[in-house]
Motif scaffolding. Structure first.
Motif, PDB file in Angstrom:
ATOM      1  N   SER A   9       0.845  -1.185   0.000  1.00  0.00           N
ATOM      2  CA  SER A   9       0.000   0.000   0.000  1.00  0.00           C
ATOM      3  C   SER A   9       0.887   1.245   0.000  1.00  0.00           C
ATOM      4  CB  SER A   9      -0.877  -0.029   1.263  1.00  0.00           C
ATOM      5  OG  SER A   9      -1.719   1.085   1.309  1.00  0.00           O
ATOM      6  N   ARG A  10       0.542   2.206  -0.839  1.00  0.00           N
ATOM      7  CA  ARG A  10       1.243   3.491  -0.945  1.00  0.00           C
ATOM      8  C   ARG A  10       2.640   3.361  -1.552  1.00  0.00           C
ATOM      9  NH1 ARG A  10      -2.439   6.241  -1.569  1.00  0.00           N
ATOM     10  NH2 ARG A  10      -1.145   8.053  -1.341  1.00  0.00           N
ATOM     11  N   ASP A  37      -9.190  -2.028  -6.675  1.00  0.00           N
ATOM     12  CA  ASP A  37     -10.173  -1.399  -5.783  1.00  0.00           C
ATOM     13  C   ASP A  37     -11.542  -1.236  -6.431  1.00  0.00           C
ATOM     14  OD1 ASP A  37      -8.232  -1.285  -3.849  1.00  0.00           O
ATOM     15  OD2 ASP A  37      -7.852   0.872  -4.067  1.00  0.00           O
ATOM     16  N   GLU A  56      -8.225  -5.782   3.334  1.00  0.00           N
ATOM     17  CA  GLU A  56      -6.845  -6.231   3.182  1.00  0.00           C
ATOM     18  C   GLU A  56      -6.688  -7.725   2.930  1.00  0.00           C
ATOM     19  OE1 GLU A  56      -5.008  -3.551   3.044  1.00  0.00           O
ATOM     20  OE2 GLU A  56      -6.700  -2.376   3.774  1.00  0.00           O
ATOM     21  N   PHE A  85      -3.033  -3.931  -4.532  1.00  0.00           N
ATOM     22  CA  PHE A  85      -2.379  -4.492  -3.356  1.00  0.00           C
ATOM     23  C   PHE A  85      -2.402  -6.025  -3.387  1.00  0.00           C
ATOM     24  CE2 PHE A  85      -3.610  -5.969   0.984  1.00  0.00           C
ATOM     25  CZ  PHE A  85      -2.453  -5.675   1.681  1.00  0.00           C
ATOM     26  N   LYS A 114       1.362   6.442   4.536  1.00  0.00           N
ATOM     27  CA  LYS A 114       0.018   6.109   5.026  1.00  0.00           C
ATOM     28  C   LYS A 114      -0.493   7.202   5.952  1.00  0.00           C
ATOM     29  CE  LYS A 114      -3.438   3.325   5.045  1.00  0.00           C
ATOM     30  NZ  LYS A 114      -4.359   3.484   3.930  1.00  0.00           N
ATOM     31  N   ILE A 131      -2.617  -3.583   7.982  1.00  0.00           N
ATOM     32  CA  ILE A 131      -2.435  -3.451   6.534  1.00  0.00           C
ATOM     33  C   ILE A 131      -1.065  -4.007   6.135  1.00  0.00           C
ATOM     34  CG2 ILE A 131      -2.126  -1.802   4.625  1.00  0.00           C
ATOM     35  CD1 ILE A 131      -4.169   0.017   6.101  1.00  0.00           C
TER      36      ILE A 131
END
Length: 171
Positions: A9-10, A37, A56, A85, A114, A131
């Protein structure tokens, strides 16, 4: 060509996907991005973790619909990019990929990015840790995945290497 982009993530997955699509379009190819997503299951069908919807885990994604969409779009586009992800969490989807990218960042960079992400408000610390741990459990590319290039999500993209990988990696 179907390209899979997975990673923490990110870590820059969406930015890399958009960059690849624009690159392919500049080569006069029809290209599109699918975002994992956009294929989440109905909220009432996703388990909870504590008081949060558990986005998640693989059960949060409708992989059957995602695979069907990829198969259809493959007939309409030269390049289909799938990013998320959990992009490598479905064995049947993995079989569809011609090339894969895995974006990597450190846990420290993840936590900094995040904390700056306010799209869903401030997440509790336990959930941010969750996460990270979920990614370690479900987001890793399987060893059987071929044609995979790792990308450092904390640095500028090495576009020359990426383009060379897309054009010359065997499949």
């Amino acid at each position: 060509m179907i390209i899979g982009i997975g990673g923490r993530s990110r870590s820059g997955k969406t930015t890399l996907a958009e960059t690849l699509v624009w690159h392919e379009r500049s080569q006069n190819k029809k290209a599109i991005t699918l975002h994992q997503d956009d294929f989440v299951n109905r909220i009432e069908d996703i388990p909870l973790v504590r008081d949060h919807i558990d986005w998640e885990i693989p059960a949060s994604i409708d992989f059957e619909l995602l695979r069907k969409t990829v198969a259809f779009l493959q007939t309409q586009f030269d390049v289909v990019v799938v990013e998320g992800f959990l992009a490598f969490a479905d064995a049947d989807l993995n079989l569809m990929y011609d090339r894969c990218f895995f974006t990597v960042i450190s846990e420290e960079t993840f936590r900094i990015r995040k904390a700056a992400d306010t799209r869903w408000g401030q997440e509790p610390e336990w959930y941010v840790t969750y996460i990270w741990e979920s990614f370690l459990a479900y987001g890793q590319p399987p060893a059987s995945l071929t044609n995979l290039m790792e990308i450092d999500g904390a640095k500028p993209y090495p576009m020359e290497e990426i383009v060379d990988f897309l054009r010359h990696s065997g499949s």
